[in-house]
Design an enzyme around this catalytic site. Structure first.
Site, PDB file in Angstrom:
ATOM      1  N   GLN C 347       0.868  -1.178   0.000  1.00  0.00           N
ATOM      2  CA  GLN C 347       0.000   0.000   0.000  1.00  0.00           C
ATOM      3  C   GLN C 347       0.898   1.220   0.000  1.00  0.00           C
ATOM      4  OE1 GLN C 347      -3.918  -0.631   1.590  1.00  0.00           O
ATOM      5  NE2 GLN C 347      -3.790   0.328  -0.416  1.00  0.00           N
ATOM      6  N   THR C 514      -0.094  -2.330   7.335  1.00  0.00           N
ATOM      7  CA  THR C 514      -0.033  -3.793   7.435  1.00  0.00           C
ATOM      8  C   THR C 514      -0.934  -4.418   6.368  1.00  0.00           C
ATOM      9  OG1 THR C 514       0.414  -3.542   9.782  1.00  0.00           O
ATOM     10  CG2 THR C 514      -0.125  -5.739   9.051  1.00  0.00           C
ATOM     11  N   HIS C 515      -0.950  -3.786   5.208  1.00  0.00           N
ATOM     12  CA  HIS C 515      -1.739  -4.333   4.115  1.00  0.00           C
ATOM     13  C   HIS C 515      -0.804  -5.067   3.165  1.00  0.00           C
ATOM     14  CE1 HIS C 515      -4.516  -0.718   5.130  1.00  0.00           C
ATOM     15  NE2 HIS C 515      -4.598  -1.670   6.010  1.00  0.00           N
ATOM     16  N   ASN C 516      -0.382  -6.248   3.608  1.00  0.00           N
ATOM     17  CA  ASN C 516       0.451  -7.112   2.783  1.00  0.00           C
ATOM     18  C   ASN C 516      -0.493  -7.959   1.942  1.00  0.00           C
ATOM     19  OD1 ASN C 516       1.478  -7.268   5.908  1.00  0.00           O
ATOM     20  ND2 ASN C 516       3.126  -6.746   4.509  1.00  0.00           N
TER      21      ASN C 516
END
Lengths: 253, 413, 587
Positions: C347, C514-516
């Site tokens: 992101q 934490t948008h993996n």
């Protein structure tokens, strides 16, 4: 007929068994603990909570007297006491750092500390040093003292005047000061970061005494309900700050 | 007397295997419903044990009593009993061989259960799988081990005799009376006791302190009883474990989860009608503690800082989760034990199929000292339409030593 | 020595959002379901006690409830020519741990992707031609459409009680909502949150610039709510301890508040915590999973046989488990072959910090999803032709917190310490806000996941290696968005603004997101995807893999809404599979 068993007992006076468990390798070293099986009922035991143990100020558990004095002097320059109120030293930040170093933070217990440790990591790869905070403070402060004695005619950091201290710290911040066998930038970064933590963390950890840091900026602490603030936008908030151990209006403990 | 301090979890009742005589199905089914109303499983099941196979240690002031196995095992249960013998146990407190039973088994209440009903319960118990569990029935120390002492106790405190309906009241009221005064044995907890462990008949259902809980006044009193509850709310409490002012927790949580939530709506309604219509019997309302009192000032600060995020600033609470503290009879009991206790240890509310969340109040014992707990409870008891006696730090201290965990006890230092 | 346990119908790896939903929906039909979670059990009153939860040092700084890097971490490098080193301390992203997973400590921003996002490849090609695509991209259409997922978005939103205002109900644009969103059947289950002062200013300013601001859909809910499972929630109190913390008063949607109370009541469900699944076991032919192997807290190994394995361990750890279990061909960027680890994305974040002469923003009165957003520059809602990048971002005014260890801004040029710093901190705290752009990241040949050759976890298994950098496309887009944010910030009446651009290589040090996403993507072609459109493994048909690892590339939104929708969507397929086992998509 299955029902959930009772939880692991808590250790009085320590972080709880479960957080210690989580901090261990979760393997053979934990000795005899099995899975916790949950069926049929949501687990619940009376008194189950995981508070931190309040720091009792007074004395130092990690720092020697000389180290503590040096840290006091450094943090006093980083956040001085002035007309805006108490600074880091007067707010107990040295005590905060001392106690933090004695806990899991001090040994980087929760971090990945397996080797190999790269000699020249990329900046984008972040923390790659094998030194724990305890080592950083011990070695770094020793290096600082050695440097000061050499460069300032036998005087300790504590014995420098404020201007000298500020100039030295500014140089360390940029990495322009060469301490013997220790990176001045690393030492400065460590102390600076811990100072901010100690100044603004809940007073239960030993710093931010009397919520001085919170009062400086107007942070109300842990009150947990600000619907009244949202109801009245752009207006001053007047209730005094409160920490996990309460505030003066809760009555003396 | 019934002491439940040994109970941590009550096991769920499970219907046993197919030993029922097909001709008795209807009766056995009725017996099962009656056994649920009587909540037999709560006492007759050991923690982690098979339901109704006995072995729960009931702690009484006179020692520990182990509950018997009432599955139809020949050697260790009631396999060899007859209907008449079972009825005698329920009605007279006498065992199969004539031994006197201790009123930890609430036979003074079960005496009111009709013979027809005890027969049905008996038929139901006989449909269960027999479980071999030899329970030690001689655990009390001398002289309490002498069961014949019960002759004296019975003569003073036990009036045997069947339930007699009151012609002045409706059939629904009488149905409720039959349930409450008989199988429900509500008075065993909700009525004050004398030094001999007998309920004081002239203060029936006026509330009692038991196992460090306050079993509240459940007369129709406005100050401390059900006076402001509607019949619907009483039914809802028993069925779903919650109303706006309370979530069933502590010993009542088990009662709701395993007994009343499984009873018919009609029976719950009858109980509610009975409780509401039999009258109020509370004490005088005490003087309120003024807002200027230092305890109220301290209590308010604590309430604003740590209670209002759930119970809201004006005590309104949130439906299904956080009880409304405003104008709440539970808050106004003359004995504040439950309030103090749940602040120290936290508590988990009942979870039912309709409302499964089972919300839990966090434990504050580690965070608040005795003076602070006393102050905040005093504040709640005298705010938003509540008036009740203040709470003493000494009471908090004593209770803390009984219920708190190791970390919480250190907060007292 | 491994001990084999009695067989279960379904074994679920990880008990977070997706694991809880599937566990409940399957066990309520009578199936024997066991969920195995390597972290501890967590519950509101005990673990998020109101007197211990609001502790910035413990949770936000020391990362108490996150996964400990000591137990598992990743190695990282920016491109294949470098040597990856361990992420010794989390920074850029913060993986969760324990029952509830990241559903415990998330902010609660719950979005639907836009219809165009699901066919971004075809759409951009149609509108702009091949030339618009960046070099070395791996952009792919999704194998599902927005319309197919719409009812499942609805299901997740009603599960979580999302507070928002619909912008498009059955094709009719609703005032006050997002006019760009895909059509939905009905409004959100609860009304939008009340917003703060900064959001008021943003709404006026953005509208004045011709944008279409609307309240951000929030899992910090606005009113008391009971969800379709019967679980109850309370209204959010704006405590300002949202992301990184568990919620103490049942007002943030999480597995704890929304699912666990009914899940645990199911007689055929069992949760085993503090047990780490080390491998999905395969039959000799490698085409069927026989169950999983796990290590308990005492270090003993157990085998749990099952008919179906649901991998719900979080995007990154899903991929690692597939690699360690030999499910699917590992991806190799050199040959551009293989699929497991392919199409990892992330992101972007950029924006403008706004300093005001006089204001009392009271940032401490905050919630994780408090905020007002405008989607005029998201997805392909605007003409990309002149700009030379693909992708877009939401422009948002939000305060998630005012916690002073990590939030004590000062204007550029202020020293980092001393009395001057102290005064600037004091003067700025109430007078600063920001406008941010959270943007999409495309997938590329050289952004991928595989197993590290050097570093291992405490069990001796290789860590996963992350090779990732922002590409020129993302930098261009993010920096263009930063200027758009700056326009709004100025229009809000800021005295000065400071533009925050995406510069330099991606670094693990500062927190970003934490948008993996990606690594086990869903697709219609097994050559470029690990899973079919039902999240079923192409290679092992009794393995389904939930989570954002399925995203072929990432859009300009938080992933959780889409993760929840895909879970319910896949659930229907899992039920079909159980009736009639086999591949659900024939090629």
């Amino acid at each position: 007929m299955k029902h959930s068993g009772s939880r692991s007992p808590r250790h009085p006076g320590h972080l709880t068994r479960r957080s210690l468990l989580a901090s261990a390798a979760l393997l053979i070293t934990t000795g005899g603990t099995r899975a916790r099986v949950v069926t049929k009922v949501l687990p619940w035991d009376p008194n189950e909570a995981y508070p931190v143990v309040p720091v009792k100020p007074g004395g130092y558990l990690f720092f020697s007297a000389a180290e503590a004095a040096a840290v006091d002097a450094i943090v006093d320059r980083l956040i001085p006491t002035d007309e805006l109120g108490p600074g880091a030293k007067d707010s107990g930040v040295t005590t905060f750092i001392d106690r933090q170093l004695m806990g899991p933070f001090g040994g980087h217990d929760w971090l990945y500390m397996q080797g190999p440790f790269a000699a020249a990591p990329l900046p984008s790869q972040g923390l790659q040093s094998s030194l724990t905070p305890r080592q950083q403070y011990r070695q770094g402060l020793a290096a600082l003292e050695s440097y000061c004695k050499t460069s300032f005619g036998g005087r300790d950091f504590v014995q420098l005047n404020a201007d000298e201290q500020d100039k030295l710290l500014a140089g360390m911040e940029k990495g322009e000061v060469t301490l013997p066998n220790f990176s001045s930038k690393m030492l400065f970064a460590a102390i600076h970061a811990n100072t901010l933590e100690g100044y603004f963390a809940d007073p239960i950890y030993g710093g931010n005494r009397d919520m001085a840091g919170w009062k400086l900026v107007g942070f109300p602490g842990v009150r947990y309900d600000y619907r009244d603030v949202i109801e009245k936008p752009n207006q001053a908030y007047t209730l005094p700050p409160v920490g996990m151990q309460g505030r003066p209006a809760w009555g003396a403990r | 007397m019934r002491w439940r301090s040994a109970i941590l979890f009550a096991a769920l009742a499970v219907i046993g295997g197919a030993k029922a005589d097909p001709d008795n199905y209807v009766i056995a089914r009725r017996g099962r419903a009656l056994a649920i109303a009587g909540d037999c499983v709560a006492c007759h099941t050991a923690p982690g044990g098979t339901p109704l196979a006995g072995g729960l240690a009931l702690a009484t002031p006179f020692g520990v009593i182990m509950t018997p196995n009432i599955t139809p095992d020949d050697a260790t249960g009631i396999g060899r009993w007859t209907k008449a013998e079972f009825a005698r146990a329920m009605h007279e407190g006498r065992g199969r061989n004539g031994a006197y039973l201790y009123p930890a088994f609430p036979y003074p209440y079960f005496a009111k259960v009709t013979r027809e009903d005890t027969d049905a319960i008996f038929d139901y118990l006989r449909t269960l799988d027999p479980v071999s569990n030899a329970v030690n029935r001689r655990t009390l120390p001398f002289p309490f081990s002498v069961r014949a002492l019960m002759i004296g106790w019975n003569s003073l405190f036990f009036k045997p005799g069947p339930f007699v309906p009151d012609p002045q009241h409706s059939p629904e009221f009488n149905r409720g009376a039959y349930l409450v005064e008989g199988l429900g044995h509500c008075g065993a907890c909700h009525t004050p006791m004398n030094a001999f462990g007998a309920n004081k008949a002239d203060q029936f259902l006026q509330g009692n302190r038991i196992d460090e809980w306050t079993a509240p006044d459940i007369t129709n009193d406005q100050q401390s009883g059900l006076g402001k509850w509607s019949v619907d709310e009483v039914v809802q409490y028993l069925k779903n474990g919650q109303t706006r002012t309370t979530t069933a927790s502590g010993p009542m949580r088990d009662v709701v989860e395993h007994s009343t939530s499984k009873m018919s709506e009609a029976d719950l309604r009858a109980i509610a009608v009975y409780l509401k219509e039999r009258g109020a019997a509370g004490g005088p309302v005490p003087a309120s503690v003024p807002a200027s009192d230092p305890r109220m000032q301290v209590g308010e600060a604590i309430f604003v800082d740590t209670c209002s995020a759930c119970h809201t600033r004006n005590g309104a609470g949130v439906e299904h989760l956080f009880p409304r503290l405003a104008d709440n009879a539970i808050v106004r009991q003359s004995d504040p034990t439950t309030l103090v206790r749940i602040i120290l240890t936290g508590v988990r509310g009942a979870g039912t199929d309709v409302f499964p969340t089972s919300p839990a109040m966090p434990s504050f014992g580690y965070r608040l000292d005795d003076n602070q707990v006393a102050a905040v409870v005093t504040y709640i008891r005298n705010s938003w339409g509540n008036t009740a006696s203040p709470v003493d730090a000494e009471l908090v201290k004593t209770l803390r030593s009984h219920v708190a965990g190791p970390v919480e006890r250190s907060a007292a230092q | 020595m491994v001990r084999r346990l009695p067989r279960k119908d379904v074994v679920i790896v990880g008990l977070g959002w997706t694991g809880s939903i599937l566990a409940y929906e399957l066990s309520r039909t009578g199936l024997e379901v066991v969920a195995i979670e390597r972290g501890p059990w967590r519950d509101t009153a005990t673990d998020f006690n109101i007197g211990t939860a609001p502790d910035e040092l413990r949770y936000a700084v020391r990362h108490d409830i996150f996964l400990r890097p000591k137990q598992e971490t990743l190695t990282m490098r920016n491109n294949p020519s470098q040597t990856a080193l361990p992420i010794r301390k989390w920074g850029s992203f913060l993986p969760g741990n324990g029952v509830g997973g990241a559903g415990v400590h998330w902010n609660g921003q719950t979005w639907r992707f836009l219809p165009d996002d699901f066919r971004i490849r075809s759409h951009m090609l149609e509108r702009y031609g091949e030339g618009i695509f960046p070099e070395n991209h791996h952009i792919q259409d999704w194998p599902v459409s927005y319309d197919e997922l719409e009812p499942y978005y609805d299901k997740f939103e009603y599960l979580a009680g999302i507070s928002g205002k619909a912008g498009n109900v059955k094709g009719r644009i609703q005032p006050g909502g997002n006019p760009f969103e895909g059509a939905r059947d009905r409004d959100y289950p609860t009304p939008p949150m009340r917003q703060g002062y900064a959001q008021e200013l943003f709404t006026k300013a953005a509208s004045g610039l011709g944008l279409h601001p609307f309240p951000r859909p929030s899992a910090n809910i606005s009113v008391a709510y009971t969800n379709p499972y019967g679980c109850s929630m309370a209204p959010c109190t704006y405590c300002g301890f949202c992301e990184r913390f568990g919620c103490a008063n049942y007002s943030k949607a999480s597995p704890q508040t929304c699912v666990l109370p009914v899940l645990v009541r199911q007689p055929t469900f069992e949760a085993r915590t503090e047990c780490e699944v080390t491998k999905v076991n395969l039959a000799g032919d490698g085409k069927t999973a026989t169950g999983v192997t796990y290590v308990d807290a005492a270090g003993e190994e157990w085998e749990q046989p099952a008919d179906v394995v649901l991998v719900c361990a979080y995007a990154l750890f899903n991929v690692r488990l597939l690699l360690l279990s030999g499910i699917g061909k590992p991806y190799d960027p050199a040959s551009n072959e293989g699929v497991v680890g392919r199409n990892y994305a992330y992101q972007t974040g950029s924006g403008s910090t706004a300093f005001f002469e006089d204001a009392k923003f009271n940032s401490f009165a905050a919630a994780g999803s408090l905020g007002v957003a405008a989607d005029d520059y998201n997805s392909d809602n605007f003409d990309h032709g002149p700009h030379g990048f693909v992708g877009g971002a939401s422009i948002t005014s939000a305060h998630t917190n005012g916690r002073p260890i990590q939030f004590h801004p000062t204007p550029q040029g202020t020293p980092n310490w001393g009395s001057q710093w102290k005064k600037a901190v004091r003067d700025t705290y109430q007078r600063v806000t920001s406008v941010g752009a959270q943007g999409s990241v495309m997938s590329y040949r050289n952004n991928y996941l595989d197993l590290d050759p050097t570093y291992k976890d405490p069990l001796g298994r290789p860590l996963m290696r992350m090779t990732f950098d922002y590409q020129d496309n993302e930098r261009k887009m993010a920096n263009w968005m930063a200027d758009r944010c700056d326009e709004v910030a100025k229009a809000m009446g800021a005295k000065t603004t400071q533009v925050n651009r995406l510069v330099g290589p991606w670094s693990v040090v500062p927190y970003q997101s934490t948008h993996n996403t990606g690594g086990a993507v869903m697709g219609s072609d097994p050559k470029t995807s690990v899973l079919n459109r039902y999240l079923q493994s192409w290679d092992v048909s009794n393995v389904f893999v939930m989570g954002a690892s399925a995203f072929p590339q990432n859009a300009g939104y938080n992933p959780t809404g889409t993760v929840g929708a895909l879970t319910y969507w896949s659930l229907d397929a899992i039920k079909k599979y159980l009736k009639s086992p086999g591949p659900l998509v024939q090629l």
